[in-house]
Design a protein around this motif. Sequence first.
Motif, short mmCIF file in Angstrom:
data_model
loop_
_atom_site.label_atom_id
_atom_site.label_comp_id
_atom_site.label_asym_id
_atom_site.label_seq_id
_atom_site.Cartn_x
_atom_site.Cartn_y
_atom_site.Cartn_z
N ASP A 51 6.26 7.42 10.17
CA ASP A 51 6.88 8.08 11.30
C ASP A 51 7.23 9.64 10.92
O ASP A 51 7.71 9.77 9.89
CB ASP A 51 8.32 7.44 11.44
N PRO A 52 6.59 10.23 11.85
CA PRO A 52 6.71 11.93 11.42
C PRO A 52 8.15 12.33 11.05
O PRO A 52 8.97 11.90 11.95
CB PRO A 52 5.96 12.68 12.53
N GLY A 53 8.44 13.11 10.07
CA GLY A 53 9.55 13.52 9.99
C GLY A 53 10.72 12.66 9.16
O GLY A 53 11.74 12.98 9.16
N THR A 54 10.10 11.57 8.88
CA THR A 54 11.11 10.58 8.28
C THR A 54 10.54 9.99 6.97
O THR A 54 9.17 10.27 6.79
CB THR A 54 11.27 9.23 9.23
N ASP A 55 11.19 9.02 6.37
CA ASP A 55 10.51 8.25 5.28
C ASP A 55 10.43 6.85 5.67
O ASP A 55 10.36 6.02 4.81
CB ASP A 55 11.59 8.39 4.15
N LYS A 56 10.22 6.68 6.88
CA LYS A 56 9.97 5.36 7.56
C LYS A 56 8.26 5.04 7.59
O LYS A 56 7.76 6.00 7.95
CB LYS A 56 10.48 5.03 8.86
N GLY A 57 8.09 3.77 7.17
CA GLY A 57 6.55 3.62 7.29
C GLY A 57 6.16 2.17 7.69
O GLY A 57 6.97 1.29 7.50
N ILE A 58 4.90 1.93 7.95
CA ILE A 58 4.27 0.75 8.03
C ILE A 58 2.91 0.79 7.46
O ILE A 58 2.08 1.45 7.50
CB ILE A 58 4.13 0.53 9.59
N SER A 59 2.89 -0.53 6.63
CA SER A 59 1.59 -0.83 6.06
C SER A 59 0.97 -1.96 6.72
O SER A 59 1.71 -3.07 7.01
CB SER A 59 1.68 -1.05 4.43
N VAL A 60 -0.46 -1.84 6.96
CA VAL A 60 -1.23 -2.91 7.30
C VAL A 60 -2.47 -3.13 6.54
O VAL A 60 -3.11 -2.10 6.45
CB VAL A 60 -1.80 -2.54 8.96
N ILE A 61 -2.39 -4.15 6.03
CA ILE A 61 -3.75 -4.62 5.04
C ILE A 61 -4.54 -5.64 5.74
O ILE A 61 -4.14 -6.79 6.03
CB ILE A 61 -3.19 -4.93 3.79
N PHE A 62 -5.92 -5.53 5.91
CA PHE A 62 -6.68 -6.51 6.47
C PHE A 62 -7.34 -7.47 5.37
O PHE A 62 -7.78 -6.80 4.44
CB PHE A 62 -7.67 -5.91 7.40
N TRP A 63 -7.34 -8.55 5.57
CA TRP A 63 -7.92 -9.66 4.57
C TRP A 63 -8.76 -10.64 5.38
O TRP A 63 -8.39 -10.85 6.64
CB TRP A 63 -6.85 -10.38 4.00
#
Length: 111
Positions: A51-63
């Motif tokens: 999320d721009p300008g923040t320390d929030k994030g999302i990880s998406v890993i495909f299996w």
Amino acid sequence: MSEFQDFLKHQYAYVAVGEFKPGKFAQAQQLYEQAVATYTDGFRGAYLLRDPGTDKGISVIFWESVDQMATNESAEYQAILKQMAPLFAHAPETYMYEVVSEIQGNQKPEG
């Protein structure tokens, strides 16, 4: 027939939504990339979103399968996660999704 069976298989997406302590996103990103580099069988790709300008994030890993995801948790991977854990503001929320549709750039859905 095996090509048809392969077509029917669905990938899985492991999704983690979290927030890092202020100023720790870059360090967490480096560790994330190291952890992903340990993956082998069944790994199909990964994205880390911020999320721009923040320390929030999302990880998406495909299996390819949930079982293959579990077999990729090596000692090296676990050690990297231990380094990453104190960087989180709080424990991330995690989810497992079945990929039911995939549309890549410059492709239009059939139908």
